[in-house]
Design a protein around this motif. Structure first.
Motif, PDB file in Angstrom:
ATOM      1  N   MET A   1      15.245  -2.765   9.025  1.00 17.43           N
ATOM      2  CA  MET A   1      15.029  -4.063   9.520  1.00 17.43           C
ATOM      3  C   MET A   1      14.394  -3.861  10.987  1.00 17.43           C
ATOM      4  SD  MET A   1      16.322  -7.143   9.572  1.00 17.43           S
ATOM      5  CE  MET A   1      17.806  -7.404   8.850  1.00 17.43           C
ATOM      6  N   GLN A   2      14.394  -2.712  11.700  1.00 17.01           N
ATOM      7  CA  GLN A   2      13.626  -2.476  12.856  1.00 17.01           C
ATOM      8  C   GLN A   2      12.196  -2.220  12.312  1.00 17.01           C
ATOM      9  OE1 GLN A   2      15.528   1.026  14.524  1.00 17.01           O
ATOM     10  NE2 GLN A   2      17.051  -0.248  15.741  1.00 17.01           N
ATOM     11  N   ILE A   3      11.927  -1.481  11.287  1.00 12.48           N
ATOM     12  CA  ILE A   3      10.617  -1.401  10.862  1.00 12.48           C
ATOM     13  C   ILE A   3       9.971  -2.824  10.542  1.00 12.48           C
ATOM     14  CG2 ILE A   3       8.974  -0.587   9.174  1.00 12.48           C
ATOM     15  CD1 ILE A   3      10.978   1.809   9.181  1.00 12.48           C
ATOM     16  N   ALA A   4      10.528  -3.630   9.821  1.00 11.50           N
ATOM     17  CA  ALA A   4      10.125  -5.007   9.205  1.00 11.50           C
ATOM     18  C   ALA A   4       9.716  -5.667  10.373  1.00 11.50           C
ATOM     19  CB  ALA A   4      11.213  -5.434   8.040  1.00 11.50           C
ATOM     20  N   SER A   5      10.570  -5.786  11.639  1.00 18.72           N
ATOM     21  CA  SER A   5      10.654  -6.626  12.646  1.00 18.72           C
ATOM     22  C   SER A   5       9.813  -6.199  13.808  1.00 18.72           C
ATOM     23  CB  SER A   5      11.880  -6.689  13.104  1.00 18.72           C
ATOM     24  OG  SER A   5      13.065  -7.086  12.255  1.00 18.72           O
ATOM     25  N   ALA A   6       9.075  -5.071  13.595  1.00 17.61           N
ATOM     26  CA  ALA A   6       8.154  -4.608  14.765  1.00 17.61           C
ATOM     27  C   ALA A   6       6.617  -4.932  14.443  1.00 17.61           C
ATOM     28  CB  ALA A   6       8.366  -3.032  14.749  1.00 17.61           C
TER      29      ALA A   6
ATOM     30  N   ALA B   1      22.810 -10.925   6.172  1.00 15.17           N
ATOM     31  CA  ALA B   1      21.819 -11.969   5.443  1.00 15.17           C
ATOM     32  C   ALA B   1      21.189 -13.003   6.344  1.00 15.17           C
ATOM     33  CB  ALA B   1      22.817 -12.652   4.419  1.00 15.17           C
ATOM     34  N   THR B   2      21.744 -13.402   7.165  1.00 15.40           N
ATOM     35  CA  THR B   2      21.125 -14.353   8.237  1.00 15.40           C
ATOM     36  C   THR B   2      20.099 -13.798   8.872  1.00 15.40           C
ATOM     37  OG1 THR B   2      23.037 -14.116   9.783  1.00 15.40           O
ATOM     38  CG2 THR B   2      23.175 -15.973   8.230  1.00 15.40           C
ATOM     39  N   THR B   3      20.245 -12.575   9.345  1.00 14.45           N
ATOM     40  CA  THR B   3      19.339 -11.948   9.918  1.00 14.45           C
ATOM     41  C   THR B   3      18.089 -11.565   9.212  1.00 14.45           C
ATOM     42  OG1 THR B   3      20.862 -10.565  11.592  1.00 14.45           O
ATOM     43  CG2 THR B   3      18.787  -9.891  11.687  1.00 14.45           C
TER      44      THR B   3
ATOM     45  N   LEU C   1      26.804 -17.841   1.082  1.00 16.50           N
ATOM     46  CA  LEU C   1      26.302 -16.816   2.183  1.00 16.50           C
ATOM     47  C   LEU C   1      25.249 -17.546   3.120  1.00 16.50           C
ATOM     48  CD1 LEU C   1      27.671 -14.300   2.889  1.00 16.50           C
ATOM     49  CD2 LEU C   1      25.498 -13.026   2.010  1.00 16.50           C
ATOM     50  N   LEU C   2      24.400 -18.284   2.417  1.00 17.95           N
ATOM     51  CA  LEU C   2      23.218 -18.554   3.056  1.00 17.95           C
ATOM     52  C   LEU C   2      23.007 -20.137   3.457  1.00 17.95           C
ATOM     53  CD1 LEU C   2      20.273 -16.356   1.962  1.00 17.95           C
ATOM     54  CD2 LEU C   2      21.260 -16.357   4.006  1.00 17.95           C
TER      55      LEU C   2
END
Length: 815
Positions: free
Chosen positions: A1-6, A39-41, A94-95
């Motif tokens: 998630m950190q990589i995809a968000s950078a 899921a929401t993040t 969930l979503l």
């Protein structure tokens, strides 16, 4: 998630990180659901990716396909496609709430990027969240169309794209309930100043009309509902076809026109002389050498529109153009188009429509049409197995276009490479679909092509690489039955070859859900040509019915056990689909067995030897197995030669009486159907004065009375069971009226009349009961009470048309 968000990380690396998380959602759903806020993040991240759709200087004048051909996926591409996959994987529970909140928050945002992204979420996310959105479909549609006149061209494009997708995801509900909201918006959108948006609006109209029908039974209703729009929509599309300089807009408008024609049907007849000249102008124009593929696709769609209109209009309305269209199609075939020419499938489908239009008038063109069609249908393109040494890798240099390779382990053979010619299989499938439609339309008028078509269909049953081709083979053979009735001398060979091939298909079919198609065809052969079934065919049929019956029993038992367990919603949907497939299989098994018993007297002893012992064992097993056993035994009682089942009544009757008390409506339905058949059997075997037969008849009436006193008898689920209970009671009174207590007769007839008219849950039984109730107007109980007589007539007149046969309809006219 950190990589995809950078954002500072290379896009290729970020996209791989997203892919890892999306794949995890699909393959480890239960684990993902346990991680708080994951899921929401992830969804919010994907939403941020979808904020910047690529828009270059040529965006206005290129279509979506053209722009997708640019190298490398953008953040937008990754974002929207991943939203689709994640929503499908994780589902509404969930979503849905979070997605609805994101859309509601951003759809009116001052920044067009957010408005576009909110609409894109609806485009790509609602398929997976369908259960949540379907309850609020009207408000979702209103939300989308509120931006149809947005100041930003990309937002408008997103709106039209979203409407197109919603017309697919929520069909046919969205068309039937919200057409008045959607069609005017899309008609106005055709005037958008941006060519790309015009094309997408036409694409949305294409989706709206193309997805509007929900099966053949719905065609007439759909055409009636949408008829008011047909003329206006065609006029608007024709304007673009005639006037726009952009070939991709013309092509999309023609595609939409074909869907309007296919769905609107007879509403198009007044427009024939306006539309056909437009299509003919396109067909007569020289190809644009600067873009041959696009030019040819334009002509292909003009062929589709012209011939679809011909098929709807029929020869009496299309006579002015019919022969010129056939000559055009013949001219293209004379060019010996290669199998990979995009025009070939359109030409062949065009012939199918012209057959529908012209009927027997098409016969002079058969020598032009059939050879290339049969050549495609007979393509030798089944899978090949190539020996492969363990540990060796497949040679990537051997890859061919239109060919797939897969490494498999085959018992007794070891590792092999399975080579499948997918492109040729698609061509073969299309050709066989067209052959099937031609056989349906021309029936016995295939002339010298009859043996070739039969041979093609028989060989298709053994085609390993495609179940669709096997099913089409069975369908064509069934449709050829009527044709072969005109050539009696060729019937024995046709029946022997076809039925033996169908039996082999049942025996070797790995996909259990496709077996009903073969059984349906076998039943059709038995009904018409049963006297042609030799001892070998009948013996093989008995053995194969036994084998399938036993396997079906195991599957039913397993499904019932799984149903009792707590399951995830996705698993439950899959289970219900399997249960539905098994019910269809059992229905076709029973029909095939009944038809062979009815039309082949020599099958009865084989039934007794191979099937009756298994069916009897099932009757004494659990309810799921008993359901299967009752189906076979009921047919044996009703159709077994020379009342053979009478010798087994002591064993047969008790389970049927017992299962009338079941809480399972399918079981009760089958039990009363069997009691009706046994009632007919006892009368035929022993006569209506036989004491044992009379005792049985009285017991049946008692069981029917107990059933009518149950609370669940009158619930929708038990509609079929009630119809069969009434039918069994009528069968008793038709044969034993003098032996049944008048009070019991009165109670039964009052309950029956109160249940009329029967629903279309079981159309065949409903027709039978409604027809027989006309005769019961002469029953003493009814003759003594004019109110009962009037109630029967009134209720039968209010019955659904599909539950009344022609004789009943005619009889009701006299009242």
């Amino acid at each position: 998630m950190q990589i995809a968000s950078a954002p500072q990380v290379d896009s290729g690396v970020r996209h791989v990180a997203v892919e890892v998380m999306v794949v995890m959602c699909g393959h480890n759903t239960k684990v993902i659901k346990k991680v708080n806020n994951f899921a929401t993040t992830l969804f919010d991240l994907l939403y941020s990716y979808s904020l910047n759709p690529p828009v270059d200087e040529k965006w206005d004048i290129t279509d979506d396909v053209d722009s997708a051909e640019t190298e490398g996926a953008t953040d937008y591409d990754i974002g929207v496609t991943s939203i689709d996959r994640v929503c499908c994987a994780l589902g509404s529970d969930l979503l849905a709430g979070h997605v609805q909140s994101v859309v509601a928050t951003n759809i009116k945002n001052n920044d067009w990027h957010h408005r576009q992204a909110a609409i894109s979420v609806l485009t790509y996310g609602t398929e997976g969240l369908k259960t949540a959105f379907v309850a609020h479909l009207e408000s979702a549609v209103q939300m989308v169309i509120s931006l149809a006149n947005d100041e930003n061209k990309v937002v408008r494009y997103a709106v039209f794209q979203c409407l197109s997708q919603m017309c697919s995801d929520f069909a046919p509900q969205i068309q039937m309930k919200h057409h008045a909201m959607i069609v005017p918006v899309l008609l106005q959108a055709l005037n958008d100043p941006i060519p790309r948006n015009c094309a997408m609006a036409a694409g949305a109209l294409n989706s709206f009309f193309d997805e509007a029908e929900d099966g053949e039974d719905d065609e007439e209703h759909t055409a009636k509902v949408l008829a008011p729009y047909v003329s206006t929509v065609c006029e608007a599309l024709a304007g673009h076809i005639n006037n726009t300089p952009y070939i991709f807009v013309r092509s999309t408008a023609l595609a939409a026109m074909s869907s309007v024609i296919a769905t609107g049907k007879f509403s198009l007849i007044p427009l024939i002389h306006h539309l056909v000249p437009i299509f003919q102008t396109i067909l007569a124009a020289p190809e644009d050498q600067s873009d041959v593929q696009a030019s040819r696709m334009l002509k292909c769609r003009a062929i589709e529109c012209t011939t679809l209109l011909a098929g709807v209009a029929k020869i009496e309305n299309f006579q002015e153009y019919a022969h010129s269209v056939c000559q055009f199609l013949s001219g293209l075939l004379a060019e010996n188009l290669p199998t990979d020419d995009m025009r070939l499938p359109y030409v062949l489908r065009g012939w199918t429509n012209m057959v529908d239009c012209m009927g027997a008038h098409i016969l002079p063109y058969l020598p032009t049409m059939m050879p290339p069609l049969l050549a495609l249908a007979n393509l030798d393109c089944d899978m090949e197995m190539i020996d492969h040494n363990v540990g060796d890798e497949m040679d990537q240099d051997e890859e061919e276009e239109g060919v797939e390779r897969m490494l498999m382990v085959v018992p007794g053979k070891g590792e092999v490479i399975v080579k499948t010619k997918t492109a040729l299989i698609d061509d073969k499938t299309t050709a066989m679909q067209i052959v099937s439609e031609i056989v349906r339309a021309l029936k016995g008028q295939l002339g010298g092509y009859l043996p070739e078509v039969a041979k093609c269909a028989t060989e298709a049953l053994g085609f390993c690489a495609s179940c669709d081709i096997r099913i089409l083979g069975a369908e064509i053979l069934e449709r050829l039955i009527e044709a072969y009735q005109t050539v009696p001398s060729e019937v024995p060979a046709f029946v022997s070859n076809s039925v033996n091939a169908l039996i082999v298909a049942v025996r070797t079919e790995l996909e259990f859900s496709y077996i009903p198609n073969y059984l349906s065809s076998i039943a059709a052969f038995a009904k018409v040509f049963g006297e042609q079934f030799d001892q070998e065919i009948l013996t093989n049929m008995a053995k194969i019915l036994n084998a399938v019956c036993a396997e079906a029993g195991k599957r039913k038992h397993k499904n019932a056990q799984e149903r009792k367990n707590q399951m995830e919603s996705d698993d439950e949907e899959e289970l219900e689909a399997r249960i539905e497939e098994d019910e269809e299989l059992m229905s076709e098994l029973n029909v095939a067995s009944d038809k062979i018993l009815q039309h082949c007297p020599a099958f009865t002893p084989l039934f007794q030897e191979h099937i009756l012992p298994l069916a009897g064992h099932m009757l004494s097993s659990d309810e799921m197995n008993a359901l299967i056993g009752m189906g076979f035994v009921a047919g044996y009682c009703e159709f077994g030669y020379n009342c053979a089942a009478a010798a087994n009544l002591n064993d047969i009757v008790p389970p049927f009486l017992h299962y009338t008390t079941s809480a399972n409506f399918d079981v009760v339905h089958s039990a009363f159907n069997g009691l009706r058949a046994i009632c007919i059997l006892t009368t035929n075997a022993y006569g209506a004065s036989n004491e044992n037969a009379i005792d049985f008849a009285r017991t049946v009436m008692t069981k029917i009375g107990e059933f009518f006193n149950r609370n669940d008898c009158h619930t929708p689920n038990f509609a079929g069971a009630k119809a069969n209970a009434i039918s069994a009671g009528l069968a008793v009174l038709e044969r034993y009226v003098a032996s049944i207590d008048p009070a019991i007769q009165t109670a039964f007839l009052n309950s029956t009349i109160a249940s009329l008219p029967l629903s279309d849950y079981d159309e065949i039984e409903a027709k039978s009961v409604h027809h027989r109730m006309i005769n019961f107007l002469q029953h003493p109980v009814i003759q003594q009470d004019s109110n009962l007589r009037d109630a029967i007539i009134h209720k039968l007149k209010s019955a659904a048309p599909e539950t009344l046969d022609a004789e009943t309809v005619e009889a009701l006219k006299s009242f």
